[in-house]
Design an enzyme around this catalytic site. Structure first.
Site, PDB file in Angstrom:
ATOM      1  N   PHE A   1     -37.181 -74.190  11.272  1.00 42.77           N
ATOM      2  CA  PHE A   1     -37.262 -74.099  12.870  1.00 42.77           C
ATOM      3  C   PHE A   1     -38.622 -74.559  13.152  1.00 42.77           C
ATOM      4  CE2 PHE A   1     -35.265 -70.035  11.084  1.00 42.77           C
ATOM      5  CZ  PHE A   1     -34.241 -70.085  11.542  1.00 42.77           C
TER       6      PHE A   1
ATOM      7  N   PRO B   1     -37.426 -68.192   5.277  1.00 46.61           N
ATOM      8  CA  PRO B   1     -38.256 -69.589   5.548  1.00 46.61           C
ATOM      9  C   PRO B   1     -38.409 -70.006   6.713  1.00 46.61           C
ATOM     10  CG  PRO B   1     -36.689 -69.310   3.698  1.00 46.61           C
ATOM     11  CD  PRO B   1     -36.540 -67.997   4.326  1.00 46.61           C
ATOM     12  N   CYS B   2     -39.345 -70.479   7.185  1.00 42.55           N
ATOM     13  CA  CYS B   2     -39.503 -71.145   8.474  1.00 42.55           C
ATOM     14  C   CYS B   2     -39.267 -72.584   8.717  1.00 42.55           C
ATOM     15  CB  CYS B   2     -40.862 -70.870   9.015  1.00 42.55           C
ATOM     16  SG  CYS B   2     -42.172 -71.927   7.988  1.00 42.55           S
ATOM     17  N   GLU B   3     -38.946 -73.124   7.399  1.00 47.89           N
ATOM     18  CA  GLU B   3     -38.744 -74.588   7.297  1.00 47.89           C
ATOM     19  C   GLU B   3     -37.763 -75.147   8.540  1.00 47.89           C
ATOM     20  OE1 GLU B   3     -39.376 -73.138   4.997  1.00 47.89           O
ATOM     21  OE2 GLU B   3     -40.575 -73.887   3.297  1.00 47.89           O
TER      22      GLU B   3
END
Length: 323
Positions: free
Chosen positions: A86, A82-84
């Site tokens: 960052f 998951p990129c959330e």
């Protein structure tokens, strides 16, 4: 005949990354893992011969992983944690960059991905994320974590999806133990992707017309010019647009899980199928779940044309024994 390499896809989502590998004709998917049930079901519907595990990666011990796929079977591990934690689009991300990796429960999933790489010790691994995962000390932290599992040489490859035939903008980092420099294939614009689609409701899966907005919103939508946004929201660092009327002669803005686009010539939102075309999904690729879940799966995917270019590059490196 060229060999077919075997890979596993962790945090597979709906399967955009895997679709590119499939389209390259050089890879076979052995295992896909995702904790979101509609994504796992979508992956299985499109890759029926792959073992799909709908589980949290935190619960997949080395013993369980070996029971699913033995390490000596795996050439490549790919995945998109998951990129959330960052991304600058998240106004609630941790202020301390290292906390995004080590304290945020979602950020810690990146460490589990690295753990899985260490378990399988593939010839090649590729981890996709937003470039912000390399900022303010995070790059050095990631290098330490990869060294811990046996990879001393790690590259942070920044690629633009639009350079590889995706008709939308997307800048991502692909962290790997080899340099990834696919040959650019040229750009496509929005209308290249949408012009030949039938009207919503006809002929294609996931092509149902979204509910019409209220009369007041419809009036606002009608006044929008190409490139204008109907609403804006606050990200971590700046105000971001949403509900943008697409310019048919340009690439689309970044497709995100939260993003919705307005048709260039009609006063309506794009269908899921139209939005999927902006990410290079084939029309035979079907999405399972509610409409919002389908939009989110499209927006959270690795664009298939970019994934295909990466897969071709990796196949050549494996053929040449570079890794």
């Amino acid at each position: 005949m060229k060999p077919v390499y075997k890979y596993i896809d962790v945090f597979s989502g709906a399967g955009g990354f895997s679709l590119g590998f499939h389209l390259s004709g050089r890879f076979k998917s052995l295992l896909a893992v995702d904790s979101f049930k509609p994504a796992a079901e979508t992956y299985k519907a499109n890759f029926p011969h792959t073992l799909v595990v709908n589980e949290d990666v935190k619960d997949l011990t080395g013993e369980i992983l070996t029971g699913l796929v033995k390490p000596d079977e795996v050439d490549v591990v790919i995945g998109s944690p998951p990129c959330e934690p960052f991304t600058g689009a998240n106004p609630r991300r941790e202020k301390n960059p290292l906390d995004r990796l080590y304290s945020d429960p979602m950020g810690q999933l990146t460490l589990h991905f690295i753990r899985i790489i260490g378990h399988y010790r593939p010839r090649v691994f590729v981890m996709e994320n937003v470039p912000a995962i390399t900022e303010d000390g995070l790059r050095d932290a990631l290098l330490r974590e990869f060294r811990r599992v046996g990879y001393g040489e790690v590259y942070f490859n920044i690629l633009l999806a639009e350079d590889y035939g995706t008709p939308s903008h997307r800048k991502r980092v692909f962290i790997s133990n080899i340099r990834i420099e696919p040959e650019k294939t040229g750009r496509r614009v929005v209308w290249d992707a949408l012009r030949d689609l039938p009207p919503p409701g006809r002929g294609l899966p996931n092509h149902e017309r979204p509910p019409d907005p209220s009369w007041r919103k419809l009036k606002r939508m009608h006044r929008l010019r190409w490139g204008d946004a109907m609403i804006h929201y606050q990200g971590a660092e700046k105000t971001l647009p949403n509900m943008v009327r697409l310019n048919p002669n340009s690439i689309a803005p970044t497709v995100l899980g939260s993003s919705r686009f307005i048709h260039p010539f009609e006063d309506r939102l794009l269908t899921v199928r139209e939005q999927a075309r902006l990410m290079g999904f084939t029309d035979t690729f079907i999405f399972i779940g509610g409409r919002e879940e389908q939009y989110n799966m499209v927006g959270e995917a690795v664009p298939a044309p970019l994934a295909k270019a990466i897969a071709g590059h990796l196949a050549r490196a494996l053929d040449e024994g570079v890794v």
